[in-house]
Design a protein around this motif. Structure first.
Motif, mmCIF file in Angstrom:
data_model
loop_
_atom_site.group_PDB
_atom_site.id
_atom_site.type_symbol
_atom_site.label_atom_id
_atom_site.label_comp_id
_atom_site.label_asym_id
_atom_site.label_seq_id
_atom_site.Cartn_x
_atom_site.Cartn_y
_atom_site.Cartn_z
ATOM 1 N N GLU A 240 2.067 -16.045 -1.294
ATOM 2 C CA GLU A 240 2.394 -15.333 -2.534
ATOM 3 C C GLU A 240 1.582 -14.048 -2.661
ATOM 4 O OE1 GLU A 240 4.789 -15.875 -4.724
ATOM 5 O OE2 GLU A 240 5.487 -17.496 -3.420
ATOM 6 N N ASP A 241 0.331 -14.096 -2.227
ATOM 7 C CA ASP A 241 -0.510 -12.891 -2.266
ATOM 8 C C ASP A 241 0.073 -11.801 -1.373
ATOM 9 O OD1 ASP A 241 -2.264 -14.123 -3.979
ATOM 10 O OD2 ASP A 241 -3.667 -14.743 -2.413
ATOM 11 N N PHE A 242 0.533 -12.203 -0.197
ATOM 12 C CA PHE A 242 1.100 -11.225 0.729
ATOM 13 C C PHE A 242 2.376 -10.612 0.149
ATOM 14 C CE2 PHE A 242 3.898 -10.154 4.325
ATOM 15 C CZ PHE A 242 3.088 -9.232 4.977
ATOM 16 N N LEU A 243 3.205 -11.460 -0.434
ATOM 17 C CA LEU A 243 4.453 -10.971 -1.021
ATOM 18 C C LEU A 243 4.168 -10.003 -2.166
ATOM 19 C CD1 LEU A 243 7.553 -11.283 -0.903
ATOM 20 C CD2 LEU A 243 7.343 -13.130 -2.574
ATOM 21 N N LYS A 244 3.209 -10.357 -2.991
ATOM 22 C CA LYS A 244 2.895 -9.554 -4.176
ATOM 23 C C LYS A 244 2.112 -8.291 -3.838
ATOM 24 C CE LYS A 244 0.386 -9.846 -8.578
ATOM 25 N NZ LYS A 244 -0.429 -10.721 -9.462
ATOM 26 N N ASN A 245 1.128 -8.400 -2.953
ATOM 27 C CA ASN A 245 0.188 -7.300 -2.722
ATOM 28 C C ASN A 245 0.506 -6.443 -1.504
ATOM 29 O OD1 ASN A 245 -1.447 -8.091 -4.953
ATOM 30 N ND2 ASN A 245 -2.419 -9.657 -3.672
ATOM 31 N N VAL A 246 1.500 -6.866 -0.718
ATOM 32 C CA VAL A 246 1.843 -6.089 0.477
ATOM 33 C C VAL A 246 3.324 -5.717 0.502
ATOM 34 C CG1 VAL A 246 1.901 -6.075 3.009
ATOM 35 C CG2 VAL A 246 -0.018 -7.160 1.814
ATOM 36 N N VAL A 247 4.194 -6.691 0.242
ATOM 37 C CA VAL A 247 5.634 -6.476 0.438
ATOM 38 C C VAL A 247 6.288 -5.741 -0.722
ATOM 39 C CG1 VAL A 247 7.862 -7.602 0.829
ATOM 40 C CG2 VAL A 247 5.800 -8.498 1.928
ATOM 41 N N ILE A 248 6.110 -6.237 -1.938
ATOM 42 C CA ILE A 248 6.875 -5.690 -3.070
ATOM 43 C C ILE A 248 6.078 -4.687 -3.902
ATOM 44 C CG2 ILE A 248 8.345 -7.727 -3.240
ATOM 45 C CD1 ILE A 248 6.662 -8.716 -5.545
ATOM 46 N N THR A 249 5.013 -4.182 -3.365
ATOM 47 C CA THR A 249 4.221 -3.179 -4.068
ATOM 48 C C THR A 249 4.433 -1.810 -3.434
ATOM 49 O OG1 THR A 249 1.974 -2.572 -4.743
ATOM 50 C CG2 THR A 249 2.229 -3.632 -2.591
ATOM 51 N N ASP A 250 4.298 -0.761 -4.235
ATOM 52 C CA ASP A 250 4.493 0.597 -3.711
ATOM 53 C C ASP A 250 3.410 0.958 -2.697
ATOM 54 O OD1 ASP A 250 6.729 0.947 -5.287
ATOM 55 O OD2 ASP A 250 5.607 1.814 -6.953
ATOM 56 N N GLU A 251 2.211 0.493 -2.945
ATOM 57 C CA GLU A 251 1.103 0.724 -2.023
ATOM 58 C C GLU A 251 0.453 -0.615 -1.686
ATOM 59 O OE1 GLU A 251 -1.705 3.521 -3.462
ATOM 60 O OE2 GLU A 251 -0.239 5.133 -3.753
ATOM 61 N N ILE A 252 -0.006 -0.748 -0.459
ATOM 62 C CA ILE A 252 -0.637 -1.994 -0.023
ATOM 63 C C ILE A 252 -1.899 -2.240 -0.844
ATOM 64 C CG2 ILE A 252 -1.731 -3.193 1.909
ATOM 65 C CD1 ILE A 252 0.059 -1.561 3.782
ATOM 66 N N GLN A 253 -1.930 -3.377 -1.528
ATOM 67 C CA GLN A 253 -3.062 -3.719 -2.383
ATOM 68 C C GLN A 253 -4.117 -4.544 -1.657
ATOM 69 O OE1 GLN A 253 -3.194 -2.459 -5.526
ATOM 70 N NE2 GLN A 253 -1.231 -1.458 -5.089
ATOM 71 N N ASP A 254 -3.710 -5.241 -0.621
ATOM 72 C CA ASP A 254 -4.647 -6.080 0.136
ATOM 73 C C ASP A 254 -4.540 -5.704 1.612
ATOM 74 O OD1 ASP A 254 -6.133 -8.071 1.365
ATOM 75 O OD2 ASP A 254 -5.495 -9.632 -0.039
ATOM 76 N N ARG A 255 -5.320 -4.720 2.012
ATOM 77 C CA ARG A 255 -5.220 -4.200 3.380
ATOM 78 C C ARG A 255 -5.730 -5.201 4.409
ATOM 79 N NH1 ARG A 255 -3.684 0.148 5.831
ATOM 80 N NH2 ARG A 255 -3.017 0.970 3.816
ATOM 81 N N ASP A 256 -6.722 -5.981 4.058
ATOM 82 C CA ASP A 256 -7.237 -6.977 5.004
ATOM 83 C C ASP A 256 -6.162 -8.008 5.347
ATOM 84 O OD1 ASP A 256 -9.702 -5.752 5.078
ATOM 85 O OD2 ASP A 256 -10.587 -7.056 3.539
ATOM 86 N N LEU A 257 -5.436 -8.452 4.327
ATOM 87 C CA LEU A 257 -4.364 -9.421 4.555
ATOM 88 C C LEU A 257 -3.240 -8.794 5.370
ATOM 89 C CD1 LEU A 257 -3.199 -12.227 4.035
ATOM 90 C CD2 LEU A 257 -2.308 -11.393 1.842
ATOM 91 N N TYR A 258 -2.935 -7.555 5.070
ATOM 92 C CA TYR A 258 -1.902 -6.823 5.815
ATOM 93 C C TYR A 258 -2.271 -6.735 7.296
ATOM 94 C CZ TYR A 258 -0.077 -2.472 7.839
ATOM 95 O OH TYR A 258 0.444 -1.526 8.686
#
Length: 338
Positions: A240-258
């Motif tokens: 869910e964090d990846f979906l929220k903070n990487v996929v559906i956000t305009d800018e990557i919010q969690d670069r480490d996870l990405y």
């Protein structure tokens, strides 16, 4: 005395006359109401008969389309399912991987088959969508017609969802993944064979630095439609964090996870890129099966509606008839193919 008797007789005759007149009026009113009821009953029966004929016409028409769809879906499903073995709920892609490696045309043919199935599914959907303009008004004219319409429209929507999912979740992902793997093999094909632990890190860094490959991977992991498959590269509990903070956000919010997901993706590409294709093909086979069932649901629903239009005094609800028809004794929704 005679005058008194005459008055009584006159009163009696008048009362009798009024009774007769009243009875006649009552009879006339009753007859009129009965005639109106018969007329309404006749109109309703005529509407049911007309509705039944239309339902049957639509049913006969889509049965032919369904038969074509079944033939095409079966060819695709067999080509995939017979090459995937299951053990304790886990798939073994060894045979399917080998087929992809040994036969360069297999994947292309599979994608073509999948596209052909999607096109056939689209024609089925379009046909039933067009027929609703003549079918729904007839169903709306009969008692509890709104229930019939509700079931009919819900099944149409489910076929539409299956059509869209087959494109975004299966066909396009297969094409993008195949293009990414082809690009990888063209660039580093020789180096990918029997990679030693010593050279593994070096090759990983070269692939990660390759802008073309990185863009191809990002195109896949950033597509929300592909998340059902991409999440296998996401650390457990972080989906869910990846979906929220990487996929559906305009800018990557969690670069480490990405970066971690990108790294896992590249590692899988290096070690078992053909198995990644097998995974998507197996998922596509399930999607094809589900789409076929959704189409069958429409046939079952129309059959149930036909039953209700014929047996209008039957105490079974439409939902109960559909549930009965789903069973193995009738149409075997989840058991039989046709």
């Amino acid at each position: 005395m005679s005058t008194w008797f005459s008055n009584i007789q006159l009163g009696f005759d008048m009362a009798t006359s009024l009774t007769i007149v009243g009875a006649a009026i009552t009879w006339t009113i009753r007859q009129k109401k009965q005639a109106e009821a018969e007329k309404i009953r006749g109109i309703n029966q005529n509407a049911r008969s007309t509705g039944l004929q239309k339902v049957q016409d639509v049913l006969f028409e889509i049965e032919d389309k369904y038969s074509i769809l079944v033939s095409k879906t079966q060819a695709f499903e067999k080509s995939i399912d017979l090459r995937v073995r299951w053990s304790d709920g886990a798939p073994d892609f060894t045979r399917l991987n080998k087929m992809i490696i040994d036969d360069s045309d297999f994947l292309v043919a599979s994608v073509d088959r999948l596209q052909d199935i999607r096109e056939e599914l689209g024609q089925f959907y379009e046909l039933i969508q067009v027929r609703r303009y003549s079918l729904i008004p007839l169903l709306d004219a009969i008692k509890e017609g709104d229930k019939y319409i509700g079931v009919f429209k819900r099944n149409i929507d489910e076929v539409g969802d299956a059509y869209n999912a087959m494109g975004s979740r299966n066909v396009w992902l297969l094409k993008e993944l195949h293009a990414t793997i082809t690009l990888l093999n063209d660039e580093y094909g020789d180096e990918l064979t029997n990679v030693s632990d010593e050279l593994s890190n070096t090759l990983f860094e070269k692939i990660a630095a390759n802008k073309k490959i990185r863009n191809a991977i990002q195109s896949i992991i950033f597509d929300k439609s592909y998340f059902y498959w991409v999440q296998r590269f996401v650390p457990d509990g972080k989906e869910e964090d990846f979906l929220k903070n990487v996929v559906i956000t305009d800018e990557i919010q969690d670069r480490d996870l990405y970066i971690e997901v990108i790294s896992n993706f590249i590692s899988s590409l290096m070690k078992k890129n053909h198995e990644l294709l097998s995974q998507v093909l197996e998922t596509a086979s399930n999607s094809v099966m589900q789409a076929r069932i959704e189409c069958k649901d429409i046939l079952i629903a129309l059959s149930a509606i036909s039953h209700k239009l014929v047996m209008d005094n039957n105490n079974e609800t439409l939902e109960q008839v559909i549930e009965k028809y789903d069973t193995e004794e009738y149409f075997g929704r989840n058991i039989t193919i046709r």
